[in-house]
Design an enzyme around this catalytic site. Structure first.
Site, PDB file in Angstrom:
ATOM      1  N   HIS A 147      44.389  77.366  39.277  1.00 38.08           N
ATOM      2  CA  HIS A 147      45.562  76.629  38.790  1.00 38.08           C
ATOM      3  C   HIS A 147      45.330  75.124  38.886  1.00 38.08           C
ATOM      4  O   HIS A 147      45.652  74.374  37.968  1.00 38.08           O
ATOM      5  CB  HIS A 147      46.808  76.965  39.629  1.00 38.08           C
ATOM      6  CG  HIS A 147      47.247  78.388  39.584  1.00 38.08           C
ATOM      7  ND1 HIS A 147      47.471  79.132  40.716  1.00 38.08           N
ATOM      8  CD2 HIS A 147      47.513  79.224  38.546  1.00 38.08           C
ATOM      9  CE1 HIS A 147      47.883  80.350  40.388  1.00 38.08           C
ATOM     10  NE2 HIS A 147      47.905  80.436  39.074  1.00 38.08           N
ATOM     11  N   LYS A 180      60.774  91.018  41.677  1.00 37.72           N
ATOM     12  CA  LYS A 180      59.370  90.979  42.080  1.00 37.72           C
ATOM     13  C   LYS A 180      59.244  90.702  43.567  1.00 37.72           C
ATOM     14  O   LYS A 180      60.008  89.927  44.129  1.00 37.72           O
ATOM     15  CB  LYS A 180      58.661  89.854  41.289  1.00 37.72           C
ATOM     16  CG  LYS A 180      57.324  90.267  40.720  1.00 37.72           C
ATOM     17  CD  LYS A 180      56.830  89.241  39.731  1.00 37.72           C
ATOM     18  CE  LYS A 180      55.326  89.123  39.775  1.00 37.72           C
ATOM     19  NZ  LYS A 180      54.807  88.176  38.801  1.00 37.72           N
ATOM     20  N   ARG A 211      41.443  83.080  31.336  1.00 37.33           N
ATOM     21  CA  ARG A 211      40.230  83.414  32.083  1.00 37.33           C
ATOM     22  C   ARG A 211      39.340  84.400  31.356  1.00 37.33           C
ATOM     23  O   ARG A 211      38.134  84.408  31.545  1.00 37.33           O
ATOM     24  CB  ARG A 211      40.607  84.043  33.443  1.00 37.33           C
ATOM     25  CG  ARG A 211      41.076  83.058  34.461  1.00 37.33           C
ATOM     26  CD  ARG A 211      41.770  83.759  35.600  1.00 37.33           C
ATOM     27  NE  ARG A 211      43.031  84.324  35.145  1.00 37.33           N
ATOM     28  CZ  ARG A 211      43.941  84.837  35.939  1.00 37.33           C
ATOM     29  NH1 ARG A 211      43.725  84.905  37.225  1.00 37.33           N
ATOM     30  NH2 ARG A 211      45.061  85.304  35.457  1.00 37.33           N
ATOM     31  N   SER A 227      45.497  84.812  41.933  1.00 40.49           N
ATOM     32  CA  SER A 227      46.397  84.879  43.091  1.00 40.49           C
ATOM     33  C   SER A 227      46.364  86.272  43.709  1.00 40.49           C
ATOM     34  O   SER A 227      46.470  86.410  44.930  1.00 40.49           O
ATOM     35  CB  SER A 227      47.829  84.525  42.685  1.00 40.49           C
ATOM     36  OG  SER A 227      47.915  83.187  42.288  1.00 40.49           O
TER      37      SER A 227
END
Ligand code: ADP
Length: 154
Positions: A17, A41, A90, A127
């Site tokens: 990030h 979440k 990515r 993450s």
């Protein structure tokens, strides 16, 4: 004023990030890093911790603001007068996932999503891998900014 929102969970912020954000500061006048709040979440770090990690990381960069938001990202962009959404890519899986969201967002609001390709040395960082390593008492210091490492060492 070119203003972009960089939305995400940032649970926690990683060097991937940080790389995208630092490179994007050459493209935009202001970047709002916006932590999306999703009550369904389950996060590893609290909202306040995630916010502090990011604030500490960019405390010397006046172009970067850090906030939280609820609801649609495009609604938050309109509220904050941001014409762009910033995202990182990515791999092909990111591309396929991001493509549909970006097209939907542009269709609904006209807001453009700007993608930056990950740097070779941070491409593998996510993450979720950081959380796995951390949960199993591994060393995450090469994957996250110092603000996260320091907090964990305390
Ligand atoms: P989300 O829950 O929205 O996927 P994340 O916090 O995982 O939020 O990621 C936010 C953005 O950062 C996404 O666009 C993601 O592709 C990007 N990103 C995450 N890790 C990297 C990395 N290593 N290199 C480039 N971009 C990344």
């Amino acid at each position: 004023m070119k203003r972009a929102i960089f939305p995400g969970s940032f649970d926690p912020i990683t060097l991937g990030h940080v790389d995208i954000i630092n490179r994007a500061t050459n493209l935009f006048d202001e970047i709002i890093i916006a932590i999306g709040v999703n009550n369904d979440k389950k996060y590893l770090f609290t909202q306040e911790q995630r916010l502090q990690f990011i604030k500490n990381t960019f405390k010397n960069n006046s172009k970067i603001k850090v906030t939280t938001y609820q609801g649609l990202t495009i609604d938050y962009c309109n509220k904050m007068n941001a014409e762009y959404i910033l995202r990182g890519l990515r791999n092909p899986a990111d591309f396929e996932f991001e493509k549909a969201i970006a097209q939907t967002n542009r269709n609904l609001s006209g807001i453009e999503t700007v993608f930056l390709l990950t740097s070779a040395n941070t491409a593998y960082i996510s993450s979720s891998i950081v959380r796995d390593v951390y949960r199993n008492n591994g060393d995450i210091s090469s994957l996250v900014p110092d603000s996260v490492t320091k907090f964990i060492m305390e």
